[in-house]
Write a protein that holds these residues in place. Structure first.
Motif, short mmCIF file in Angstrom:
data_model
loop_
_atom_site.label_atom_id
_atom_site.label_comp_id
_atom_site.label_asym_id
_atom_site.label_seq_id
_atom_site.Cartn_x
_atom_site.Cartn_y
_atom_site.Cartn_z
N GLY A 9 7.31 -13.52 1.28
CA GLY A 9 7.71 -12.45 2.19
C GLY A 9 6.93 -12.50 3.48
N ARG A 10 7.38 -11.73 4.45
CA ARG A 10 6.67 -11.66 5.72
C ARG A 10 5.59 -10.59 5.65
N TYR A 11 4.65 -10.64 6.57
CA TYR A 11 3.59 -9.64 6.60
C TYR A 11 4.21 -8.24 6.69
N ARG A 12 3.63 -7.29 5.97
CA ARG A 12 4.14 -5.92 5.92
C ARG A 12 3.75 -5.12 7.17
N LEU A 13 4.56 -4.13 7.47
CA LEU A 13 4.16 -3.16 8.49
C LEU A 13 2.95 -2.39 7.94
N GLU A 14 1.94 -2.20 8.73
CA GLU A 14 0.74 -1.53 8.25
C GLU A 14 0.95 -0.02 8.30
N LYS A 15 1.38 0.52 7.16
CA LYS A 15 1.66 1.95 7.03
C LYS A 15 1.03 2.47 5.75
N PHE A 16 0.82 3.76 5.70
CA PHE A 16 0.32 4.45 4.51
C PHE A 16 -1.02 3.86 4.04
N GLY A 17 -1.80 3.32 4.98
CA GLY A 17 -3.10 2.78 4.63
C GLY A 17 -3.04 1.41 3.96
N LYS A 23 -2.72 -2.64 4.23
CA LYS A 23 -2.89 -3.77 5.15
C LYS A 23 -1.71 -4.72 5.04
N LYS A 24 -1.52 -5.53 6.08
CA LYS A 24 -0.31 -6.35 6.17
C LYS A 24 -0.17 -7.39 5.05
N ASP A 25 -1.30 -7.80 4.46
CA ASP A 25 -1.24 -8.82 3.40
C ASP A 25 -1.87 -8.33 2.10
N ILE A 67 1.92 -8.72 -4.81
CA ILE A 67 3.20 -9.08 -5.41
C ILE A 67 3.79 -10.28 -4.68
N PHE A 68 3.38 -10.47 -3.41
CA PHE A 68 3.82 -11.64 -2.64
C PHE A 68 2.84 -12.79 -2.87
N ASP A 69 3.39 -13.91 -3.29
CA ASP A 69 2.55 -15.09 -3.54
C ASP A 69 2.22 -15.82 -2.25
N SER A 70 3.04 -15.59 -1.23
CA SER A 70 2.77 -16.19 0.07
C SER A 70 3.36 -15.30 1.16
N TYR A 71 2.63 -15.13 2.26
CA TYR A 71 3.09 -14.34 3.39
C TYR A 71 3.46 -15.26 4.56
N ILE A 72 4.47 -14.84 5.33
CA ILE A 72 4.91 -15.57 6.51
C ILE A 72 4.67 -14.73 7.75
N ASP A 73 4.13 -15.36 8.79
CA ASP A 73 3.90 -14.67 10.05
C ASP A 73 5.13 -14.84 10.93
N LYS A 126 0.82 0.54 -3.46
CA LYS A 126 -0.19 -0.44 -3.84
C LYS A 126 -0.15 -0.73 -5.34
N LEU A 127 0.11 0.31 -6.13
CA LEU A 127 0.15 0.15 -7.58
C LEU A 127 1.30 -0.75 -8.01
N VAL A 128 2.51 -0.47 -7.51
CA VAL A 128 3.67 -1.29 -7.92
C VAL A 128 3.67 -2.65 -7.21
N GLY A 129 2.93 -2.74 -6.11
CA GLY A 129 2.90 -4.00 -5.36
C GLY A 129 1.75 -4.91 -5.77
N LYS A 130 1.21 -4.64 -6.94
CA LYS A 130 0.07 -5.43 -7.40
C LYS A 130 0.47 -6.31 -8.59
N LYS A 131 0.10 -7.57 -8.52
CA LYS A 131 0.26 -8.50 -9.64
C LYS A 131 -0.68 -9.67 -9.40
N ARG A 132 -0.75 -10.54 -10.36
CA ARG A 132 -1.58 -11.73 -10.20
C ARG A 132 -0.85 -12.72 -9.30
#
Length: 247
Positions: free
Chosen positions: A133-141, A143-145, A149-155, A8-14
């Motif tokens: 990027g596509r929605y993430r696998l919900e792991k390690f607590g 959530k998929k979106d 770091i992703f400006d847009s998610y794809i289903d 979550k820390l490294v995957g965070k940006k504006r």
């Protein structure tokens, strides 16, 4: 718990609103032969993004010939690395590649859905202006979106064809309704092979090589499939893709 917090820390940006006119350099992971072929509609659609866009593509060694003659490709980056299961080597390659391309591109597409720390860190280090990027696998607590770091998610639907998935990645750019027809360019060999396929026949091209040996067709399976196709219709001609070492 700790792994989830680190991701979550490294995957965070504006998160940025994607503006097409600001995209000048694009990087796409082309991959192997089959991956590249199903991405050709996406590549052509991206070329219509704006007048200044330059598209770079990474391919495995031996697949460069499929894209080097495409007129709207700026640079073909051939990756000459042996496949490995060693996590240390894979992590080093991912991070080194990210640092090499750091802030070089305005747009990058992540076709995976994993929530691995090294993968997320490599995206962070690469730091493209926009990341789709596509929605993430919900792991390690996570959530998929949740990763901003992703400006847009794809289903992505599980049963979707690869070409449809690739075109769905262009929805944020309003280019997803462009043609889905595969296109390959032969350059100076275009004239030489213009009559290679019999135009009054149904030509089917088989690529029996998958991403790994267990997923590839064996010689017997390839023979069986080819004969079944030929016996379906007298107008069917089967062409098998090969490489010199196994021709």
């Amino acid at each position: 718990m700790v792994r989830g917090l680190a991701i979550k820390l490294v995957g965070k940006k504006r998160r940025e609103k994607i503006k097409k006119e600001k995209i000048k350099r694009v990087l796409i992971g082309g991959g192997r032969i089959g991956d590249i072929v199903v991405k050709t509609p996406m590549l052509e659609a991206l070329s219509k993004l704006n007048e200044d866009v330059k598209i770079d593509i990474t391919v495995v060694k031996g697949a460069k010939c499929l894209v080097e003659n495409i007129p709207y490709i700026n640079e073909v980056i051939e990756i000459d690395e042996r496949p490995t299961r060693n996590k240390v080597i894979k992590s080093y390659r991912a991070l080194a590649g990210a640092l090499k391309n750091r802030k070089k591109y305005d747009l990058y597409f992540d076709f995976t859905n994993n929530c691995r720390f090294i993968h997320t860190l490599s995206l962070k280090l690469m730091a493209p202006k926009y990341l789709i990027g596509r929605y993430r696998l919900e792991k390690f607590g996570i959530k998929k979106d949740e990763l901003t770091i992703f400006d847009s998610y794809i289903d992505v639907k599980d049963d979707a064809h690869a070409v449809d998935i690739n075109m769905d990645y262009l929805k944020p750019l309003k280019l997803h309704k462009e043609s889905k027809k595969y296109k390959l360019y032969l350059g100076k060999n275009e004239k030489k092979y213009e009559n290679y396929f019999e135009k009054n026949k149904m030509n089917i091209v088989l690529n029996h090589r998958a991403s790994s040996e267990p997923r590839s067709l064996t010689l017997e399976q390839l023979k069986d499939l080819s004969l079944k196709l030929i016996n379906l219709n007298k107008d069917i001609i089967v062409h098998i893709i090969s490489v010199p070492s196994e021709y």
